[in-house]
Design an enzyme around this catalytic site. Structure first.
Site, PDB file in Angstrom:
ATOM      1  CB  CYS A  53      33.013  39.090  38.117  1.00  0.00           C
ATOM      2  SG  CYS A  53      33.384  37.976  36.608  1.00  0.00           S
ATOM      3  CG  HIS A 320      37.609  39.658  36.744  1.00  0.00           C
ATOM      4  ND1 HIS A 320      36.772  38.940  37.682  1.00  0.00           N
ATOM      5  CD2 HIS A 320      38.097  40.721  37.344  1.00  0.00           C
ATOM      6  CE1 HIS A 320      36.766  39.787  38.728  1.00  0.00           C
ATOM      7  NE2 HIS A 320      37.226  40.969  38.543  1.00  0.00           N
TER       8      HIS A 320
END
Length: 373
Positions: A53, A320
């Protein structure tokens, strides 16, 4: 009223709220919605290849910067490629072409990860990496692949004050033209008041966060550019006094980049202690004024508009990354969460999870693919 509430222990709560409020392009409710949904240029998701990510967020931000997009889509990069290190730039061009000219709602960045991973094996591992460090590696490799050598005069003397002279660069590329700036440090001995100057090139400015509750981007900038006094073990050798002396150091921008990238230093490490600063930093979407920090004779382009944001959710050792990017075709903001893509209102761009901010002094323009003559 929300500023009076205690900060959440885990900013994933913000992520869940944002996810619930979006209408992702990659998960339409049915075939009818899929057929009616327009696929805009540059509004394309990226597949997560296993904790990638961080890479997806950086690629989305770089692929939203119009001059960089046009440079690659027009094919200009081909003539600049260095034969011995062209793999990363070529792979970057392929991914950007798929994102801007392809028909898919999402594409895989595998070819780019493989090219960069051949040079830096850490990026081939399925472990989380720091987005800011990854960004620096990408910009450096693109510069190395696309640089040209120039012989330049040792100019800018005479009418230009010593404190504002620019360093002489003999290598230039699309990366240096867009992202490279220069800091000038004035170093003053507090004993004899002799002043010397030091130049330092940057592509990313790492800004301290002066508060744990909330602050503004201007507060971070003022903290970075304020005068610092070096004492005790940090004293600097003065050539006039011929010994180490207490010194005052102040930085200013002697060359402002066309696209300035701010890294908000949220990760704090003190010895074995690690923590993340979850400060809510308020940053403007338009008209960021850098005038107070730029050397007066170089204040041609001092107003900047936000064009992309990298967000980080979670803690230092994990978490994330997502990205917010303004599309130059639709002039709308989009949230990119790997393959999940959604349009968001301007009011949603400001969050407490911002980690990297991309500002441009150039107006938004639609990148074009030029035809070969």
């Amino acid at each position: 009223m929300t500023s009076q509430q205690p900060l959440p222990a885990d900013d994933f709560s913000i992520y869940y709220v944002l996810a619930e409020c979006t209408d992702p392009y990659d998960t339409p409710p049915g075939n009818e919605a899929s057929e009616n949904q327009s696929h805009f240029q540059g509004v394309t998701g990226l597949r997560n290849l296993g904790n990638t990510c961080y890479m997806n967020a950086i690629l989305q931000c770089l692929c939203s910067i119009s001059p960089l997009v046009e440079y690659f889509l027009s094919g200009k990069y081909i003539t600049a490629l260095q034969k011995d290190c062209s793999e990363v730039a070529t792979a970057f061009a392929y991914v950007m072409t798929d994102m801007w000219l392809g028909d898919s709602d999402c594409v895989s960045p595998e070819i780019f990860r493989s090219a960069l991973g051949n040079l830096y094996p850490a990026f081939m591992k399925k472990t989380q990496q720091d987005a800011q460090e990854f960004l620096i590696y990408v910009l450096n490799e693109l510069h190395e692949a696309l640089k040209k050598y120039h012989r330049r005069r040792s100019c800018e003397k005479g009418s230009v004050p010593r404190c504002c002279r620019k360093a002489i660069a003999n290598e230039t590329s699309i990366i240096t033209r867009l992202f490279e700036g220069q800091l000038n440090y004035s170093v003053t001995c507090l004993t004899c008041e002799n002043c010397t100057y030091k130049n330092e090139v940057f592509t990313v400015l790492s800004l301290p966060i002066p508060s744990e509750a909330q602050c503004s981007l201007q507060d971070c900038l003022q903290c970075f550019f304020q005068q610092d006094t070096l004492t005790w073990n940090n004293r600097i050798h003065c050539s006039f006094c011929e010994t180490k002396q207490e010194t005052a150091v102040r930085a200013s921008i002697s060359k402002a980049p066309k696209t300035v990238i701010f890294h908000l230093k949220r990760f704090d490490i003190l010895g074995t202690m690690k923590r993340k600063l979850r400060t809510n930093i308020h940053y403007p979407l338009t008209n960021l004024d850098l005038t107070p920090y730029i050397c007066p004779i170089f204040r041609k382009h001092s107003k900047y508009n936000l064009c992309a944001v990298v967000n980080h959710f979670g803690d230092l050792d994990g978490g994330h990354y997502t990205a917010f990017c303004k599309n130059s075709v639709t002039h709308a903001w989009y949230s990119f969460d790997d393959t999940r893509v959604s349009e968001i209102p301007d009011t949603s761009v400001q969050t407490a999870t911002a980690y990297l901010l991309f500002y441009s002094c150039q107006p938004f323009s639609i990148p074009t693919q030029k035809c070969k003559s």
